[in-house]
Design a protein around this motif. Structure first.
Motif, mmCIF file in Angstrom:
data_model
loop_
_atom_site.group_PDB
_atom_site.id
_atom_site.type_symbol
_atom_site.label_atom_id
_atom_site.label_comp_id
_atom_site.label_asym_id
_atom_site.label_seq_id
_atom_site.Cartn_x
_atom_site.Cartn_y
_atom_site.Cartn_z
ATOM 1 N N VAL A 601 104.803 -51.207 12.382
ATOM 2 C CA VAL A 601 104.383 -51.404 10.995
ATOM 3 C C VAL A 601 105.659 -51.620 10.188
ATOM 4 C CG1 VAL A 601 103.238 -50.430 8.968
ATOM 5 C CG2 VAL A 601 102.343 -49.928 11.263
ATOM 6 N N VAL A 602 105.672 -52.649 9.381
ATOM 7 C CA VAL A 602 106.806 -52.917 8.492
ATOM 8 C C VAL A 602 106.335 -52.683 7.066
ATOM 9 C CG1 VAL A 602 108.406 -54.658 7.624
ATOM 10 C CG2 VAL A 602 107.873 -54.547 10.074
ATOM 11 N N ALA A 603 107.092 -51.901 6.302
ATOM 12 C CA ALA A 603 106.681 -51.541 4.942
ATOM 13 C C ALA A 603 107.847 -51.698 3.979
ATOM 14 C CB ALA A 603 106.163 -50.109 4.911
ATOM 15 N N ILE A 604 107.551 -52.190 2.782
ATOM 16 C CA ILE A 604 108.565 -52.361 1.747
ATOM 17 C C ILE A 604 108.041 -51.763 0.452
ATOM 18 C CG2 ILE A 604 109.880 -54.026 0.375
ATOM 19 C CD1 ILE A 604 109.924 -55.846 2.785
ATOM 20 N N LEU A 605 108.850 -50.899 -0.141
ATOM 21 C CA LEU A 605 108.477 -50.227 -1.379
ATOM 22 C C LEU A 605 108.495 -51.185 -2.562
ATOM 23 C CD1 LEU A 605 110.660 -47.030 -0.883
ATOM 24 C CD2 LEU A 605 108.163 -47.034 -0.995
ATOM 25 N N ASN A 606 107.823 -50.780 -3.622
ATOM 26 C CA ASN A 606 107.951 -51.464 -4.903
ATOM 27 C C ASN A 606 109.270 -51.067 -5.564
ATOM 28 O OD1 ASN A 606 105.656 -53.197 -5.665
ATOM 29 N ND2 ASN A 606 104.419 -51.361 -5.291
ATOM 30 N N PRO A 607 109.805 -51.939 -6.446
ATOM 31 C CA PRO A 607 111.044 -51.603 -7.151
ATOM 32 C C PRO A 607 110.929 -50.270 -7.890
ATOM 33 C CG PRO A 607 110.546 -53.918 -7.443
ATOM 34 C CD PRO A 607 109.351 -53.310 -6.755
ATOM 35 N N GLY A 608 112.063 -49.595 -7.984
ATOM 36 C CA GLY A 608 112.122 -48.276 -8.617
ATOM 37 C C GLY A 608 112.135 -47.154 -7.606
ATOM 38 N N TYR A 609 111.815 -47.490 -6.345
ATOM 39 C CA TYR A 609 111.692 -46.486 -5.294
ATOM 40 C C TYR A 609 112.536 -46.918 -4.104
ATOM 41 C CZ TYR A 609 107.906 -44.840 -8.224
ATOM 42 O OH TYR A 609 107.190 -44.376 -9.300
ATOM 43 N N ASN A 610 113.105 -45.938 -3.398
ATOM 44 C CA ASN A 610 114.067 -46.247 -2.346
ATOM 45 C C ASN A 610 114.053 -45.124 -1.315
ATOM 46 O OD1 ASN A 610 116.161 -47.449 -0.944
ATOM 47 N ND2 ASN A 610 117.761 -46.824 -2.375
ATOM 48 N N PHE A 611 114.183 -45.463 -0.038
ATOM 49 C CA PHE A 611 114.233 -44.442 1.004
ATOM 50 C C PHE A 611 115.579 -43.731 1.061
ATOM 51 C CE2 PHE A 611 110.880 -47.280 2.853
ATOM 52 C CZ PHE A 611 109.842 -46.365 2.745
ATOM 53 N N ASP A 612 116.620 -44.328 0.492
ATOM 54 C CA ASP A 612 117.935 -43.694 0.465
ATOM 55 C C ASP A 612 118.083 -42.839 -0.791
ATOM 56 O OD1 ASP A 612 118.569 -45.053 2.788
ATOM 57 O OD2 ASP A 612 119.481 -46.737 1.715
ATOM 58 N N GLY A 613 119.026 -41.898 -0.741
ATOM 59 C CA GLY A 613 119.395 -41.165 -1.942
ATOM 60 C C GLY A 613 118.806 -39.784 -2.093
ATOM 61 N N THR A 614 117.985 -39.304 -1.130
ATOM 62 C CA THR A 614 117.434 -37.954 -1.227
ATOM 63 C C THR A 614 118.568 -36.935 -1.169
ATOM 64 O OG1 THR A 614 115.354 -38.617 -0.194
ATOM 65 C CG2 THR A 614 115.878 -36.277 -0.171
ATOM 66 N N GLN A 615 118.570 -35.991 -2.096
ATOM 67 C CA GLN A 615 119.634 -35.006 -2.163
ATOM 68 C C GLN A 615 119.295 -33.782 -1.310
ATOM 69 O OE1 GLN A 615 121.488 -34.562 -6.175
ATOM 70 N NE2 GLN A 615 119.715 -35.723 -6.893
ATOM 71 N N SER A 616 120.320 -33.052 -0.951
ATOM 72 C CA SER A 616 120.130 -31.810 -0.196
ATOM 73 C C SER A 616 120.926 -30.698 -0.884
ATOM 74 C CB SER A 616 120.611 -31.978 1.249
ATOM 75 O OG SER A 616 120.409 -30.806 1.983
ATOM 76 N N PRO A 617 120.224 -29.683 -1.421
ATOM 77 C CA PRO A 617 118.774 -29.534 -1.440
ATOM 78 C C PRO A 617 118.110 -30.544 -2.385
ATOM 79 C CG PRO A 617 119.781 -27.841 -2.781
ATOM 80 C CD PRO A 617 120.905 -28.557 -2.106
ATOM 81 N N VAL A 618 116.820 -30.750 -2.151
ATOM 82 C CA VAL A 618 116.055 -31.708 -2.947
ATOM 83 C C VAL A 618 116.065 -31.318 -4.412
ATOM 84 C CG1 VAL A 618 113.691 -32.462 -3.426
ATOM 85 C CG2 VAL A 618 114.569 -32.539 -1.096
ATOM 86 N N VAL A 619 116.187 -32.319 -5.291
ATOM 87 C CA VAL A 619 116.086 -32.099 -6.733
ATOM 88 C C VAL A 619 114.768 -32.707 -7.195
ATOM 89 C CG1 VAL A 619 117.118 -32.510 -8.986
ATOM 90 C CG2 VAL A 619 118.594 -32.164 -6.982
ATOM 91 N N TYR A 620 113.885 -31.881 -7.719
ATOM 92 C CA TYR A 620 112.566 -32.342 -8.147
ATOM 93 C C TYR A 620 112.683 -33.157 -9.431
ATOM 94 C CZ TYR A 620 110.618 -29.068 -4.738
ATOM 95 O OH TYR A 620 110.296 -28.409 -3.577
#
Length: 702
Positions: A601-620
């Motif tokens: 399955v190939v999937a592409i997000l809409n603009p404004g959203y990205n799979f990169d950049g999640t912080q550790s720990p997560v910032v809500y």
């Protein structure tokens, strides 16, 4: 209207033009990674970019396209291979910056920059006798033409091996040209920040002062030396013990330390002169520029650089960085070109490193934002200069080349860091309330200026290359110079965790794995008989594939603070399953959108959203439910992304061209897959049968 010129460009313009009798390459292809057509147009209108030099000169004397439609996904490796082959990602089998070869073990990936162009034969796996795409350099050299590549993706002299079997799946001969300089590699030691105080220093020895004097460095206050090693690390089979000393270079009767010198304990401080790649010690002041430092004796000819961001005259506070270590891969088929660069341009310069301004690398936690931004700006300037110097060396060593291909990394890196243009983006990554009216206007203004500088720096690089090939009286380059990019750039505000999205919806993540590049994802199913260690039957494959599609197509952002730009609130713009036609083995069929090694399955997000950049720990994010322990959506730690639908204006690449065979004019749209056949047309060589693009005959004089 005011125009801005860099010091490097001013120096270049002072040089005499290349005499007409000198040979110059017939075609020069330059890629400015991440340059967007709309942003460039805006900068021309506002005077940020000059109409007289660089991109402006090409725009004035040749052809420009308002839109250059790249391929989907609009990411670096696939897009550059598309430019080089004239074929889409599904056809050339380079579908992401990192992806999974379906014949490998399920958890293994390969870099898109080092993957087999045009695929490979699954039956071995082995080299394909009928590759689905052919780089134009292969076609040109088969026709007796001369080609040089300067850090262009795919031009690296690498024997590509399948990760699990280690079988050869593409020989280096298909990735090697007459003069081949691979893109640099990480040498194993990342950047590090240091904070020292006067207590860390003591009077240096007389021998140290004598060595410094012999090297031409006199201190008018007692030389100070750190009382212990600054750090120890190993690169290229050599261990380095780094020392630092402080000098006062001003004869003003005031103790005012203004220079730090960094050196290796084994080498000491030698007076020079030094022959490249050697540099000797790094002498560094607070002047906004780093000092390069070659790691003497390293088997891979690696180096680093030092940057001092704050130096109190009494040494009460001292802050500086040692940049990451890097080298040019010493691949045997291209070693002559690599050594030519090391010995005449220098070792691989430190690249713009997002880990510094994002405080991911150690030691930078207490550095002020402005100092970290200054380091990144220094890396942008110095690395573009270095890459341009490589391109100029390629031209000078190959004056009769039919084609020279030059890759420049900016403005992509700056776009990722500084595209702070959406009110939903936090100006403080740790503070969800720093959006909208809570954004820091000064930071937004600084970031806008850095992005402008990146475009200016890239355009200056183009001008230096134009100067090298020479121009006619009206400014038209004597070579056909084509400048493109691989994609544009768009702001994003939300990081998306694909793993949490799958696992929260009951998808077994031991059997399904996502490999992401920016907002694009390949989701693979561990299929028996395909993956070397596959565990999923054909019937279970079909069930899992259907479940994945349902989960992704139903994924939404419920938060109205962020979701107002999403069509129907849906996260994904495309969710495309691998076809499963009757009569074909499950998991092997391809389509116009799904190549051999794309995901199931190939999937592409809409603009404004990205799979990169999640912080550790997560910032809500502001307004999100903070009791959710595995959130799918969160605040990201950088600002710009690409990889979205290539038809969007934000993803448009640039296209400028001028030269003896190029018509003058403005064109509404071109495609990046048309670049290769256009160059082949200029050089009188028929394209390979695998080329999908068409020559841009309307741009050509004949």
């Amino acid at each position: 209207m005011q125009y801005f010129y860099s010091a490097a460009l001013a120096a270049t313009l002072a040089l005499a033009a290349v005499p007409a009798a000198w040979a110059v390459p017939k075609v020069v292809l330059i890629s400015l990674d991440g340059a967007n057509a709309s942003i460039a147009d805006e900068y021309f209108k506002s005077g940020v970019l000059s109409p007289k030099t660089g991109l402006g000169l090409l725009r004035r004397t040749g052809a420009v396209a308002r839109q250059n439609v790249t391929i989907t996904p609009s990411v670096t490796a696939p897009s550059h291979i598309a430019i080089a082959t004239g074929s889409t990602a599904a056809k050339n089998d380079i579908n992401a910056n990192s992806f999974h070869l379906v014949k490998s073990n399920f958890t293994q990936n390969i870099s898109g920059f080092g993957a087999p162009i045009g695929g490979y034969d699954l039956s071995g796996p082995t080299v394909s006798e009928e590759p689905t795409a052919t780089p134009l350099w292969v076609t040109l050299r088969a026709a007796g033409k001369q080609v040089a590549t300067a850090t262009w993706p795919g031009g690296d002299g690498v024997d590509v091996l399948e990760p699990t079997s280690t079988n050869l799946i593409q020989p280096a001969s298909l990735r090697t040209v007459d003069y081949t300089v691979p893109f640099g590699s990480f040498a194993g030691v990342g950047a590090k920040g240091f904070v020292l105080t006067a207590a860390d220093f003591a009077d240096g020895t007389a021998a140290l002062a004598s060595q410094l004097a012999a090297a031409g460095y006199v201190s008018y206050s007692p030389v100070k030396q750190k009382t212990s090693l600054l750090e120890t690390f190993t690169v290229g089979d050599v261990t380095y013990n780094i020392l630092v000393a402080a000098l006062d270079s001003t004869n003003d009767q005031v103790v005012n330390y203004d220079t730090l010198v960094f050196y290796d304990e084994a080498q000491g401080i030698k007076p020079g002169p030094f022959s490249l790649p050697s540099t000797g010690p790094a002498y560094e002041r607070v002047d906004g520029n780093s000092s390069k430092f070659y790691l003497e004796g390293s088997s891979n000819k690696a180096g680093t650089a030092f940057y001092v961001s704050f130096l109190a005259g009494d040494l009460s506070t001292v802050r500086f960085a040692r940049y990451a270590t890097n080298f040019i891969p010493r691949n045997a088929p291209v070693i002559a070109s690599v050594d030519d660069i090391n010995n005449n341009v220098g070792f691989w310069a430190p690249q713009p490193d997002f880990r510094i301004p994002e405080r991911i690398s150690p030691g930078f936690e207490t550095f002020p934002d402005l100092e970290l931004e200054g380091m990144y700006a220094d890396q942008v300037r110095s690395f573009v200069t270095y890459q341009t110097d490589i391109g100029l060396r390629a031209i000078s060593q190959n004056p009769n080349a039919d084609l020279v291909m030059i890759y420049i990394e900016q403005p992509d890196g700056s776009g990722h860091q500084f595209t702070l243009t959406d009110p939903r983006q936090p100006t403080d990554f740790k503070n969800p309330n720093s959006i909208g009216s809570g954004q820091d206007p000064q930071k937004k203004a600084r970031y806008a200026s850095y992005l402008k500088t990146a475009y200016q720096t890239a355009s200056d690089a183009v001008q230096r290359i134009i100067q090298a090939v020479g121009t006619e009286r009206d400014g038209t380059p004597k070579s056909d110079v084509l400048v493109v990019s691989d994609h544009g750039m768009a702001p994003f505000h939300t990081a998306v965790s694909m793993f949490n999205l799958l696992s929260n919806n009951g998808i077994d993540t031991t059997k399904v794995r996502a490999v992401t590049t920016g907002p694009a994802a390949n989701l693979y199913i561990s299929l028996q008989g395909r993956e070397a260690d596959g565990v999923v039957s054909e019937s279970e494959y079909l069930t899992l594939q259907k479940q994945i599609v349902e989960v992704l197509r139903g994924a939404a952002d419920p938060n109205p603070t962020y979701n107002y730009s999403l069509p129907g609130g849906k996260l994904f713009r495309f969710v495309t399953p691998r076809p499963t036609p009757e009569g074909k083995p499950v998991g092997f069929a391809t389509s116009d959108a799904i190549g051999q090694d794309a995901g199931d399955v190939v999937a592409i997000l809409n603009p404004g959203y990205n799979f990169d950049g999640t912080q550790s720990p997560v910032v809500y994010r502001q307004g999100d439910d903070t009791t959710v322990t595995t959130p799918v959506l969160s605040l990201a730690n950088f600002y710009g992304a690409h990889g979205y639908d290539s038809r969007l204006p934000e993803m448009s690449a640039i296209f400028y061209a001028a030269g003896p065979n190029i018509r003058k004019g403005t064109f509404q749209a071109v495609r990046n897959i048309d670049v290769a056949p256009t160059i082949l047309q200029i050089l009188g060589v028929a394209p390979a049968s695998t080329v999908q693009g068409n020559a841009l005959n309307r741009l050509l004089k004949k």
